[in-house]
Design a protein around this motif. Sequence first.
Motif, short mmCIF file in Angstrom:
data_model
loop_
_atom_site.label_atom_id
_atom_site.label_comp_id
_atom_site.label_asym_id
_atom_site.label_seq_id
_atom_site.Cartn_x
_atom_site.Cartn_y
_atom_site.Cartn_z
N PHE A 1 33.99 -83.44 33.36
CA PHE A 1 34.32 -81.87 32.99
C PHE A 1 35.60 -81.93 32.81
CE2 PHE A 1 35.46 -77.63 34.28
CZ PHE A 1 34.55 -76.78 33.78
N VAL A 2 36.20 -81.43 31.50
CA VAL A 2 37.54 -81.51 31.11
C VAL A 2 38.15 -79.91 30.63
CG1 VAL A 2 39.18 -82.40 29.62
CG2 VAL A 2 37.55 -83.74 30.48
N PRO A 3 38.73 -79.15 31.35
CA PRO A 3 39.37 -78.03 31.02
C PRO A 3 40.27 -78.54 29.95
CG PRO A 3 39.56 -78.26 33.38
CD PRO A 3 39.21 -79.50 32.91
N ALA A 4 39.93 -77.78 28.86
CA ALA A 4 40.75 -78.28 27.46
C ALA A 4 41.07 -77.13 26.44
CB ALA A 4 39.92 -79.39 26.73
N SER A 5 41.33 -76.09 27.18
CA SER A 5 41.39 -74.87 26.48
C SER A 5 43.09 -74.43 26.26
CB SER A 5 41.11 -73.67 27.10
OG SER A 5 41.37 -73.27 28.33
N GLY A 6 43.82 -75.62 26.68
CA GLY A 6 45.34 -75.04 26.74
C GLY A 6 45.86 -75.34 25.51
N ALA A 7 46.75 -74.39 24.86
CA ALA A 7 47.26 -74.27 23.78
C ALA A 7 48.63 -75.44 23.75
CB ALA A 7 47.66 -72.80 23.00
N ALA B 1 44.40 -80.48 23.34
CA ALA B 1 43.09 -81.74 23.14
C ALA B 1 43.17 -82.39 21.65
CB ALA B 1 41.67 -80.96 23.30
N LEU B 2 43.75 -81.81 20.80
CA LEU B 2 43.97 -82.49 19.56
C LEU B 2 45.18 -83.19 18.96
CD1 LEU B 2 41.46 -80.13 17.35
CD2 LEU B 2 40.77 -81.98 18.78
N LEU B 3 46.04 -83.17 19.90
CA LEU B 3 47.41 -83.48 19.61
C LEU B 3 47.45 -85.12 19.67
CD1 LEU B 3 50.00 -81.46 20.92
CD2 LEU B 3 48.69 -81.03 18.75
N LYS B 4 47.90 -85.86 18.86
CA LYS B 4 47.94 -87.15 18.94
C LYS B 4 48.98 -87.67 20.08
CE LYS B 4 45.36 -88.65 15.19
NZ LYS B 4 45.98 -89.07 13.87
N ALA C 1 44.12 -88.91 19.62
CA ALA C 1 44.47 -87.70 20.29
C ALA C 1 44.02 -87.67 21.80
CB ALA C 1 43.55 -86.62 19.54
N ALA C 2 44.57 -86.55 22.60
CA ALA C 2 44.22 -86.64 23.69
C ALA C 2 42.83 -86.54 24.38
CB ALA C 2 44.82 -85.42 24.68
N ILE C 3 42.05 -86.00 23.44
CA ILE C 3 40.49 -85.83 23.67
C ILE C 3 39.76 -87.06 23.54
CG2 ILE C 3 39.73 -85.07 21.41
CD1 ILE C 3 37.93 -82.68 23.19
N GLU C 4 40.41 -87.82 22.41
CA GLU C 4 39.83 -89.33 22.15
C GLU C 4 39.85 -90.17 23.59
OE1 GLU C 4 40.38 -90.89 18.46
OE2 GLU C 4 41.78 -89.35 18.16
N GLU C 5 41.16 -90.25 24.36
CA GLU C 5 41.57 -90.83 25.46
C GLU C 5 40.32 -90.41 26.60
OE1 GLU C 5 43.05 -93.08 25.16
OE2 GLU C 5 45.03 -93.09 24.52
N GLU D 1 38.98 -69.69 19.59
CA GLU D 1 39.79 -69.83 18.40
C GLU D 1 39.82 -71.27 17.99
OE1 GLU D 1 43.23 -69.00 21.06
OE2 GLU D 1 41.02 -68.57 20.88
N HIS D 2 39.56 -72.40 18.99
CA HIS D 2 39.58 -73.67 18.77
C HIS D 2 38.26 -74.31 18.86
CE1 HIS D 2 44.03 -73.35 20.22
NE2 HIS D 2 44.03 -73.38 18.92
N GLU D 3 37.36 -73.57 19.22
CA GLU D 3 36.03 -74.33 19.37
C GLU D 3 35.42 -75.25 18.30
OE1 GLU D 3 31.56 -72.87 21.21
OE2 GLU D 3 32.78 -71.50 20.42
N LYS D 4 35.52 -74.49 17.05
CA LYS D 4 34.97 -75.07 15.83
C LYS D 4 35.82 -76.32 15.37
CE LYS D 4 33.98 -74.27 10.98
NZ LYS D 4 34.18 -73.22 9.93
N ALA D 5 37.23 -76.30 15.77
CA ALA D 5 37.91 -77.36 15.46
C ALA D 5 37.68 -78.58 16.39
CB ALA D 5 39.47 -76.92 15.41
N VAL D 6 37.42 -78.34 17.58
CA VAL D 6 37.13 -79.33 18.60
C VAL D 6 36.06 -80.00 18.25
CG1 VAL D 6 36.88 -79.84 20.92
CG2 VAL D 6 38.75 -78.61 20.29
#
Length: 519
Positions: A78-84, A174-177, A187-191, A216-221
């Motif tokens: 379980f990963v809290p990943a809502s941080g901008a 989550a989507l930053l390299k 990206a962080a989420i890949e790790e 606002e980021h749900e679709k992109a993630v």
Amino acid sequence: MNSEVLFSDKDKAQIERQGLSVDQVMEQIQIFREGAAPLKLNRPCTLHDGIRVIGEEEGKALETLHDEEARAGRMLKFVPASGAASRMFKDWYWIMAKGIEEYTETGSKIDFLKEIKDILLGDLKKYAFFEDLKAVVAEGGQNLDELMKKGEIRTILSSILTADGMNYGQLPKALLKFHKSPEGSRAAIEEHLVEAALYAKDAGGRCRLHFTVSVEHEKAVAEFLKQKAAVYEKRLDASFDLSLSVQHAYTDTLAVDMNGLPFRNPDGTLVFRPGGHGALLENLNLLDGDIIFIKNIDNVVPDSLKSVTVLYKKILGGYLIKLQKVIFAYAAQLAAGGVSEKELGRIVEFCKKDLCLSFPADFPEKPLSVRCEQVFQKLNRPLRVCGVVRNVGEPGGGPFWVEDEDGALSLQIVEEAQINPNSESQRTLWKTATHFNPVDLVCGVRDYSSQKFDLKQFINRKAIFIARKTEKGRELQALELPGLWNGAMADWNTVFVEVPLETFNPVKTVNDLLRPQHQ
């Protein structure tokens, strides 16, 4: 003041659309008026006094135990990943908006200006997103190497942060390299995908992960994960079972003004604000989980450093399983009845020694049946094993022995905002903490009969935070729900285990990506 005075029919309709009741909102207003109830620290947890140390041989046995249960399909991450990401780039935003001259307007301006330019431009190639930046700049008809030679810092930062470039300022963290790898930057989420496949995969290769994201980021993630999952499934011989959720609107809380009255938008509508990470307990509670690992989105490392992280994930998981086996056996025995004085004594000793539980002073005087029920209630709760690291000055909470109103002690992760700021003795205790909470948790959310606990039954609802905020120049008070690993888990059984500092590598600012562990 009652709800009829505070809220119009239009307000009540808005509250209902929010998924809340008027009574719930009135309770929130009452909390603002009464104030937060501070915790009472007894002492910090230290090695062998609330914090377990796992030796090498025990660690090997726990690793084996973890692997057995992972193969059985009990694990979920379980990963809290809502941080901008915007907060990561605070300094870069300032330079982009004001220019580096204003950013360095104090101190030895000329020397400092040169130093800032040299550091920023000299380090740019070290970032995992450098090649993406180069491509984006080229698409705009410019050459990144030339911009760097000319010292065009504001142009470069604009290409990183704004929608005309990579738009990093508006993406989720989550989507930053974060890291370079032989196959390309990750990206962080890949790790998190790679890491989970190393300790949460079952015998059939299935690996379950759940990410909480902002609306606002749900679709992109979701699109990013869909694109990447197949690549990593092939590479890691895994089958990812991925799911996303957003923070539910009914976990938002009403904002009030400095007089404790509902805060309103210029159009008269009520203002509701996110209830903090404690609201994610609802997301956690809705999962079909058994053993759940919790870790923040920005605490990841490249493959070269994953071995220590994975080892201690397995040690934490194995320790939870080891405790569960005993807890489940004792809980089943107590539920069946017929426990003797001698047997109960053995169970109580386990509660005190292995779970750091305490009992009321009059506990020994009560009838056997009453004591058996009290012990059962102590055991029949969610369990969490929390990794803690040596305190090196990072901001955040730590492990403490906390004294309840009846004098009983419990182990808690405590944030500074939860203690009485006017108590010198409490502030002194806070400063003596030897360990820190890196958010490295393993949670057992099912009981001895494999039934899911309702996690909302184990919250300390008084452990809330009241913060002062501003909205368009107006001051307001915001209410945060009991934190996910603080008050939201206050009535869980809690065990602390020391883990190496190498397992804690957060990225709070973009400069953190230049640390050796992220290179």
